[in-house]
Design a protein around this motif. Sequence first.
Motif, PDB file in Angstrom:
ATOM      1  N   TRP A  65      -0.956   5.938  -2.264  1.00  0.00           N
ATOM      2  CA  TRP A  65      -0.734   6.887  -1.166  1.00  0.00           C
ATOM      3  C   TRP A  65       0.633   6.666  -0.505  1.00  0.00           C
ATOM      4  O   TRP A  65       0.905   7.175   0.567  1.00  0.00           O
ATOM      5  CB  TRP A  65      -1.818   6.807  -0.082  1.00  0.00           C
ATOM      6  N   VAL A  94       2.601  11.598   1.179  1.00  0.00           N
ATOM      7  CA  VAL A  94       2.535  10.147   0.984  1.00  0.00           C
ATOM      8  C   VAL A  94       3.404   9.465   2.043  1.00  0.00           C
ATOM      9  O   VAL A  94       4.262  10.083   2.673  1.00  0.00           O
ATOM     10  CB  VAL A  94       3.017   9.746  -0.427  1.00  0.00           C
ATOM     11  N   PRO A 102      -3.489   7.628   4.110  1.00  0.00           N
ATOM     12  CA  PRO A 102      -4.355   8.151   3.052  1.00  0.00           C
ATOM     13  C   PRO A 102      -5.223   9.322   3.504  1.00  0.00           C
ATOM     14  O   PRO A 102      -5.629  10.146   2.674  1.00  0.00           O
ATOM     15  CB  PRO A 102      -5.214   6.938   2.679  1.00  0.00           C
ATOM     16  N   SER A 105      -3.476  12.435   2.719  1.00  0.00           N
ATOM     17  CA  SER A 105      -3.494  12.655   1.269  1.00  0.00           C
ATOM     18  C   SER A 105      -4.798  13.321   0.837  1.00  0.00           C
ATOM     19  O   SER A 105      -4.803  14.246   0.023  1.00  0.00           O
ATOM     20  CB  SER A 105      -3.322  11.319   0.534  1.00  0.00           C
ATOM     21  N   ALA A 137      -4.599   5.615  -6.668  1.00  0.00           N
ATOM     22  CA  ALA A 137      -4.838   6.370  -5.436  1.00  0.00           C
ATOM     23  C   ALA A 137      -5.107   7.835  -5.743  1.00  0.00           C
ATOM     24  O   ALA A 137      -5.843   8.512  -5.015  1.00  0.00           O
ATOM     25  CB  ALA A 137      -3.648   6.235  -4.493  1.00  0.00           C
ATOM     26  N   LEU A 141      -8.361  10.301  -4.805  1.00  0.00           N
ATOM     27  CA  LEU A 141      -8.373  11.691  -4.359  1.00  0.00           C
ATOM     28  C   LEU A 141      -9.264  12.550  -5.260  1.00  0.00           C
ATOM     29  O   LEU A 141      -9.973  13.435  -4.774  1.00  0.00           O
ATOM     30  CB  LEU A 141      -6.952  12.251  -4.348  1.00  0.00           C
TER      31      LEU A 141
END
Length: 283
Positions: A65, A94, A102, A105, A137, A141
């Motif tokens: 992130w 980011v 995060p 994100s 990361a 997501l």
Amino acid sequence: MKKKITLTLVVLLFIGKLFGQGTSASDITYKIVDGDTLKLRLIYPENYKKNKKYPTIVFFFGGGWNGGTILQFEDQAKYFATRGVLSALVDYRVKSRHKTTPYESVKDAKSAMRFLRSNAKTFGINRKKMIAAGGSAGGHLAAAVSMLPGVNEPTDDLSVSSKAVASILYNAVIDNGPTGFEHKRMGERYLEISPMHNITKGAPPTIFFLGDKDKLIPVATAYEFKAKMEAVGSRCDVFIYKDQPHGFFNKGKQENDRCYIETTREADIFLQSIGILKGKASI
């Protein structure tokens, strides 16, 4: 009203570019937030036809992130284009570029899924065959868009689902709890953002790739995730690659691209097994 007009113009420009020039890829703005314009790149299947609906894989790059590039999964997207799949390579906020956390994100990942689903007819997307994929990361997501009930952009239309029909996770961050990855960044809100702590009935079938030398994601974490998924009646296939570190699945990591080829083939077979793809893998 202004937002709707802007989106309409973006879609119209896209149509002109795609159908007027026959391009195989286009960059589309899916969100403008806090002055930042976020785009995704669509990679079209071979012999793309505007009136057809295609399975679609939405890829999220890795980078803690903190950074990263949408090009990380370009090779996978190009392969799946040969299998009749439309792919989206999603940019999102980011830390290094946007000074965000995060949580932002995750909001962007969900916004991208909703944007694609809302514009499915324009882009030729089969709403019932949208898959989320990502590494590290980005794998977080890919799991988060389907598993997390909260962490949504306030401007999103929440009546549009962000959920995927399946997940392809490459050494994914799926535990942000007290003993999980980057727990200190999640703080007391970790229960909102940790996929491991949000596994419920109806979680999408998942394939999980991991190297046994990964210093960030323990093998035990992958098997714990699998056990919790199966406990609610969801499928989770785990593939552990011997002597492989974090990021082993990227093209160019091994001689002859062995792990890139093997993980891509297994992802193809997985998608066949759940009725997304037909015919044999061609890699």
